[in-house]
Design a protein around this motif. Structure first.
Motif, PDB file in Angstrom:
ATOM      1  N   ILE A 337       0.949  -1.287  -0.078  1.00  0.00           N
ATOM      2  CA  ILE A 337      -0.048   0.058   0.130  1.00  0.00           C
ATOM      3  C   ILE A 337       0.918   1.329   0.007  1.00  0.00           C
ATOM      4  N   TYR A 343      -4.067  -0.915  -3.642  1.00  0.00           N
ATOM      5  CA  TYR A 343      -4.918   0.071  -3.079  1.00  0.00           C
ATOM      6  C   TYR A 343      -5.862  -0.710  -2.196  1.00  0.00           C
ATOM      7  N   THR A 345      -7.621  -1.112   2.340  1.00  0.00           N
ATOM      8  CA  THR A 345      -7.596  -0.916   3.645  1.00  0.00           C
ATOM      9  C   THR A 345      -7.737  -2.051   4.477  1.00  0.00           C
ATOM     10  N   ASN A 347      -8.831  -3.414   8.126  1.00  0.00           N
ATOM     11  CA  ASN A 347      -9.537  -3.490   9.420  1.00  0.00           C
ATOM     12  C   ASN A 347      -8.634  -4.134  10.537  1.00  0.00           C
ATOM     13  N   ARG A 354      -9.865  -5.005   2.690  1.00  0.00           N
ATOM     14  CA  ARG A 354     -10.702  -4.538   1.543  1.00  0.00           C
ATOM     15  C   ARG A 354      -9.917  -3.986   0.331  1.00  0.00           C
TER      16      ARG A 354
END
Length: 422
Positions: A337, A343, A345, A347, A354
């Motif tokens: 990233i 790209y 994210t 959690n 994701r």
């Protein structure tokens, strides 16, 4: 009067006008052998000369004083003098480019003797800029400068000359070393595409026989191709020399086999191969780059997951790409990233990743400026190539050679009807 004192007086008196400097140059060339024979007596003479005014004479005396065997103590004295000279000298040094190049090489040898390559970086950069007739001119000092940048790990400083478009080269070896060392500097900065371009120039450059620089460049070319593109083709472009196409693979067989193993996509097999051949890669000083190849396979496998899944747990990623733990998978994803390779994210609460679409919409002012600068550079390159084509088309040597080649293929010979007995 002592001959050396008389020479200093001539340097002081003949360093003002261009005609005087040309006359002085003839005197210095005649005195060169005697200067070298008196190398131990020359250093005190430099205090009587101004390097910015008497640059040509200062160069001859300084180069001769550094030409003999040198101790560390002598190097400690000579290196600061050479450094100050390169900063202060005028364009008189262009009358004696071989002397200036010899001085630069002696400076490089002496800073390496002192185990302080960084002391040669700034003066060498200044020297190459002063010797250049234009930014498009590749001097022999370029490769010496890049080598010092490599040894002192001043990679960003080395990058400062690698963006220049080179069109003029004095000797083929200069281009080979410039691209090879430049490729290594780009590898150090993880600018793999630029490194690939420079190493490509080495392995596809015209050569009648294989040289050691091309062999070492080809090894790194294979490794960087795998890191940057995830694949490697053993077929070189058609414009490569026949010597390179026939022989390079034979000199780099473990690297070709590494690329084939990488192509299978199995991490375990790749790691086994690397362990088996670690000693060979280490002896080539390429083991660190080979380890980056292994790491790139994990990244490549994670990138493939982004094409299939919208969300995935860190543990599932670890299992799929054969990492040891979810934590290790998280570190890989975070690094990718950060590097802009994916790209996504994460959690942290439930350990889910994701995957996202590329956010770049190609409509910002910065992107438009970037595209415009690229277009302007391509247009300038096109104009330069057109001018070079016109210049070659008018070159007498080219025309005479082309004329001789044309006679070998006289198309009138093919217009005569042929009779065949059936």
């Amino acid at each position: 009067m002592d001959p050396l004192e008389a020479l200093v007086a001539q340097i002081q008196g003949l360093s003002s006008t261009s005609s005087d400097v040309n006359r002085l140059h003839s005197i210095l060339k005649q005195a060169d052998d005697s200067l070298r024979s008196e190398s131990a007596r020359l250093s005190p003479l430099l205090t009587q000369l101004d390097p910015s005014i008497h640059s040509l004479g200062f160069l001859y005396i300084l180069e001769a004083s550094m030409s003999g065997p040198t101790t560390k103590a002598q190097a400690e004295t000579a290196v600061p003098i050479a450094t100050r000279f390169m900063a202060a000298c005028s364009d008189q040094i262009r009358l004696a480019p071989d002397k200036f190049l010899s001085l630069c090489r002696r400076l490089k040898e002496q800073v390496l003797m002192l185990d302080a390559p960084i002391r040669g970086v700034a003066p060498m950069f200044t020297g190459l800029r002063k010797l250049q007739v234009s930014a498009e001119h590749l001097t022999p000092i370029h490769s010496e400068f890049l080598l010092l940048c490599l040894l002192s790990k001043c990679y960003k400083t080395g990058l400062s000359i690698l963006d220049d478009d080179v069109f003029e080269v004095d000797h083929p070896r200069d281009l080979f070393l410039y691209c090879y060392y430049g490729g290594m500097i780009c590898i150090g900065q993880k600018r793999f595409q630029k490194a690939l371009d420079l190493l490509h120039n080495v392995v596809t450059a015209p050569m009648s026989i294989i040289n050691a620089i091309a062999v070492e460049a080809y090894k790194k070319y294979i490794l960087v191709s795998l890191i940057r593109n995830g694949q490697f083709s053993t077929s070189l472009p058609k414009y490569s020399s026949s010597a390179a196409q026939r022989n390079l693979k034979n000199f780099c067989q473990p690297y070709v086999e590494l690329a084939n193993t990488y192509g299978n996509g199995k991490v375990a097999e790749l790691e086994t191969f690397v362990k088996t051949n670690a000693e060979k890669f280490q002896s080539d000083n390429n083991l660190g780059l080979v380890k980056q190849v292994v790491s790139s396979m994990y990244k490549r496998n994670i990138q493939r997951l982004t094409q299939t899944y919208l969300t995935l747990s860190l543990q599932d990623i670890a299992n799929t790409v054969q990492l040891n733990s979810a934590k290790e998978a998280e570190m890989h994803v975070l690094q990718m990233i950060q590097d802009g390779e994916i790209y996504a994210t994460i959690n942290q609460k439930d350990g889910m990743v994701r995957f996202l679409e590329d956010p770049e919409q190609y409509k910002t002012c910065e992107m438009i400026e970037h595209i415009d600068s690229s277009i302007q550079r391509i247009m300038a390159l096109s104009r330069k190539l057109t001018a070079m084509d016109e210049q070659i088309s008018c070159d007498q040597l080219y025309l005479s050679k082309a004329g001789r080649e044309r006679q070998r293929y006289d198309f009138d010979d093919f217009d005569v009807p042929q009779k065949f007995n059936i």
